[in-house]
Scaffold this motif. Structure first.
Motif, short mmCIF file in Angstrom:
data_model
loop_
_atom_site.label_atom_id
_atom_site.label_comp_id
_atom_site.label_asym_id
_atom_site.label_seq_id
_atom_site.Cartn_x
_atom_site.Cartn_y
_atom_site.Cartn_z
N LYS A 140 0.83 -1.19 0.00
CA LYS A 140 0.00 0.00 0.00
C LYS A 140 0.88 1.25 0.00
O LYS A 140 1.92 1.31 0.64
N ARG A 143 -0.84 8.74 0.71
CA ARG A 143 -0.83 10.02 0.00
C ARG A 143 0.51 10.73 0.13
O ARG A 143 0.97 11.40 -0.81
N ASP A 319 -2.99 -4.41 -10.68
CA ASP A 319 -2.92 -3.06 -10.09
C ASP A 319 -4.19 -2.28 -10.36
O ASP A 319 -4.71 -1.58 -9.48
N SER A 320 -4.67 -2.38 -11.59
CA SER A 320 -5.89 -1.66 -11.94
C SER A 320 -7.09 -2.16 -11.13
O SER A 320 -7.91 -1.37 -10.65
N GLN A 323 -7.50 -0.89 -7.50
CA GLN A 323 -7.83 0.52 -7.23
C GLN A 323 -9.18 0.67 -6.54
O GLN A 323 -9.35 1.49 -5.63
N SER A 326 -8.77 -0.21 -3.03
CA SER A 326 -8.07 0.86 -2.33
C SER A 326 -9.04 1.91 -1.83
O SER A 326 -8.92 2.43 -0.71
N GLN A 327 -10.03 2.23 -2.65
CA GLN A 327 -11.00 3.25 -2.25
C GLN A 327 -11.81 2.80 -1.04
O GLN A 327 -12.03 3.58 -0.11
N SER A 330 -9.59 2.94 2.05
CA SER A 330 -9.34 4.32 2.47
C SER A 330 -10.52 4.86 3.26
O SER A 330 -10.35 5.56 4.27
N GLU A 336 -6.15 7.83 3.02
CA GLU A 336 -6.11 7.54 1.60
C GLU A 336 -4.89 6.69 1.26
O GLU A 336 -3.77 7.01 1.65
N THR A 338 -3.26 3.61 -1.84
CA THR A 338 -3.36 2.92 -3.12
C THR A 338 -2.67 1.57 -2.99
O THR A 338 -1.55 1.48 -2.48
N HIS A 340 -0.97 -1.98 -4.51
CA HIS A 340 -0.20 -2.46 -5.65
C HIS A 340 0.09 -3.94 -5.47
O HIS A 340 0.27 -4.42 -4.36
#
Length: 601
Positions: A140, A143, A319-320, A323, A326-327, A330, A336, A338, A340
């Motif tokens: 992860k 920000r 990775d896509s 996402q 990840s939201q 968060s 926040e 992201t 990977h």
């Protein structure tokens, strides 16, 4: 195709029986010459004239034999074998030069292979798991640019539930917790991993003995009190006893059962550190290694997440897909981030995302220094070869006068350098294996279980062969080109003189390069020694003299919090009452030490 194979086999056999074939063909030529001579005599020619006419009619016997050899053998391979035999004879005539060259190259190649075996172990060698290129760990990024690899159990569940399209399986592990394993009344520390039930099936490893954890184990707090031993720990503490399966033991005072032993080559998910035991995640709270709210607390981030990609999924696709996860994370964690999917390299989990670039840089620096040593060795041998070739100029001139082409002369000199590099490669591999074994047996004097595995695999051998090939070209091309560019008439008219200003300039340049490179390496080595000396005598901010550290961890014996406090109080009072003790205190960790779960006295 079968006829071509038979023809090729016949040509190869002809190479190794060349003398016999040449003798047989010479007998045929003589017989044919005698028949022609007899025919000419029957026509009325005198015997001598008949023989002369027969030779004229038959043609050049030497050329016929060469043509026959080319048609029935493999000329290139025959020439190569001739070059090798001649090179061996020439090296045998200069045993001092050959010994110095081989020893120098062996040291240079050995240093390179030893360093590369270290880099291979830390960076290149894949983990001994099923299809390691499909296994990733989840990282992860926050920000502020910082990275992390630890998640809470609710985070693990969220990622597992929302990624069925990209991951076949998702697993979790808490890395390296020190517990106490008691067997037949004898207690000793054990560095263990807590893993979920999918851990071993995800990695595709098979047990060396017994069984591994099942997918149904580890999801309920306090359930499934089972233990899987690491292979080295099983060998070291239990002497490889096959009857260990089913044995009742206690971990931190809690009864457990040994159900299996991990495979030999699998020491866990990190290089350097050896995992001595594996237990279900559900046992963390029961063994006092996690709070009772571990399964529901989103703030308790202590798990490393690994996953196996589905066959059709690539890293960018993973990775896509992460996402959207990840939201959600968060929003739940109010921070926040992201996610990977990162390749699970051999040092990934032990070094962390912040240390990996530094590890790559240090590896590159050490490889560059080892390469500089090899370049200096090559320059040294190239200089010796130039001197030796200068003494052989008249020999080369005579061979050229007899019809040898420049390419043939260059090939012969390159063959000698290739033989030197081959012998140096063999010596270098032997020296590299010895150096790697010496590095691997260095005692680290630490309670943390470490494994230094510098074994040679195909990558290390390929690197050694590549180094030898580059060495052969570097060492042989300069003398070969120098000889090939020399005019034949110039050499023959020199008499006993073999040195020219051009050759002297080239040798001077090589000597200058050797001195400059050696000076650079000497300065670097001096800086390393100086830094080490300063580190050994650095001001620590405290006086380490007459200080004794004793590590105590009541948690390993299953002590509760109240029992631990009473034990530590009594221990401290008795330590202060010992003769010769000026003072005693308790601390979680000592200066320049590592944090532990127990107290340090």
């Amino acid at each position: 195709m079968l006829s071509s194979f038979r023809e090729c086999a016949a040509r190869i056999r002809a190479i190794f029986s060349g003398r016999r074939n040449d003798a047989e063909f010479s007998d045929e030529l003589r017989g044919h010459l005698e028949l022609l001579t007899e025919e000419n005599v029957r026509r009325g020619m005198p015997l001598e004239e008949a023989r002369r006419q027969a030779r004229i009619r038959m043609g050049n016997a030497t050329q016929i034999r060469e043509t026959h050899r080319q048609l029935t053998g493999l000329p290139f391979l025959e020439t190569l074998l001739q070059d090798v035999r001649y090179a061996l004879r020439m090296l045998g005539k200069a045993p001092g030069f050959a010994a110095v060259a081989v020893l120098t190259l062996a040291l240079g190649i050995g240093a390179n292979t030893a360093i590369f075996s270290l880099v291979d172990w830390l960076i290149l060698r894949p983990l001994p798991i099923l299809q390691p290129s499909r296994v990733v760990f989840v990282e992860k990024e926050f920000r502020n640019g910082q990275h992390g690899t630890q998640f809470s159990y609710p985070d693990f569940q969220r990622i597992e539930q929302q990624t069925p399209g990209i991951f076949e399986t998702v697993g979790a592990a808490r890395m390296f917790v020190m517990d106490g394993l008691s067997v037949d009344g004898q207690s000793a520390p054990m560095w263990a991993n807590y893993v979920d039930g999918n851990f071993f099936s995800l990695l595709g490893v098979k047990p060396a003995l017994g069984r591994l954890l099942l997918p149904s184990e580890g999801s309920v707090a306090g359930a499934d009190p089972v233990l899987v031993l690491g292979y080295l720990y099983w060998k070291g503490r239990f002497g490889g006893d096959a009857n260990i399966i089913g044995k009742k033991v206690s971990v931190n005072g809690h009864p457990m059962t040994i159900v299996g032993v991990a495979p030999k080559d699998f020491q866990g998910l990190a290089a350097l550190l050896d995992t001595q035991g594996y237990m279900p995640l559900g046992m963390m709270a029961a063994l006092q290694d996690a709070s009772p709210t571990f399964f529901s607390n989103t703030k308790n981030s202590s798990l490393e997440l690994i996953a196996r990609l589905k066959p059709s999924v690539t890293f960018p696709q993973a990775d896509s897909a992460l996402q959207s996860v990840s939201q959600h994370l968060s929003e739940e964690n109010h921070e926040e981030m992201t996610l990977h999917a990162v390749y699970l390299g051999p040092a990934s989990l032990v070094t962390g995302p912040a240390v990996r670039p530094m590890l790559n840089l240090v590896s590159a620096v050490f490889l560059a220094l080892a390469g500089a040593v090899l370049i200096l060795a090559c320059a040294n041998i190239a200089n010796l070869c130039l001197v030796r070739v200068a003494a052989r100029h008249r020999e080369v001139a005579v061979r050229a006068a007899l019809g040898a082409t420049r390419s043939r002369l260059i090939r012969q000199l390159l063959t000698e350098s290739i033989l030197l590099a081959a012998f140096g490669c063999i010596g270098g591999v032997v020296a590299g294996i010895a150096a790697s074994a010496a590095f691997g047996s260095i005692p680290l004097h630490t309670a943390i279980p470490t494994v230094l595995d510098f074994r040679f695999d195909w990558r290390v051998f390929a690197y050694a062969i590549a180094a030898a090939a580059v060495t052969a070209v570097f060492v042989g091309i300069t003398p070969a080109m120098r000889v090939s560019r020399t005019e034949l008439s110039e050499i023959l008219h020199e008499g006993g003189r073999t040195s020219t200003s051009g050759r002297q300039r080239l040798r001077s340049a090589l000597v200058t390069a050797q001195v400059a490179g050696s000076l650079m390496l000497l300065i670097v080595a001096g800086l390393f020694v100086r830094s080490l000396a300063k580190a050994q005598h650095a001001d620590l901010g405290f006086d380490p003299q007459h200080v004794l550290n004793v590590s105590v961890d009541p948690h390993e014996a299953g002590y509760k919090e109240a029992q631990t406090r009473e034990f530590q109080k009594t221990l401290l009072e008795r330590a202060r009452a010992l003769p010769g003790v000026e003072s005693a205190s308790l601390a979680l960790c000592v200066p320049m030490g590592y944090a532990s779960y127990g107290a340090t006295l």
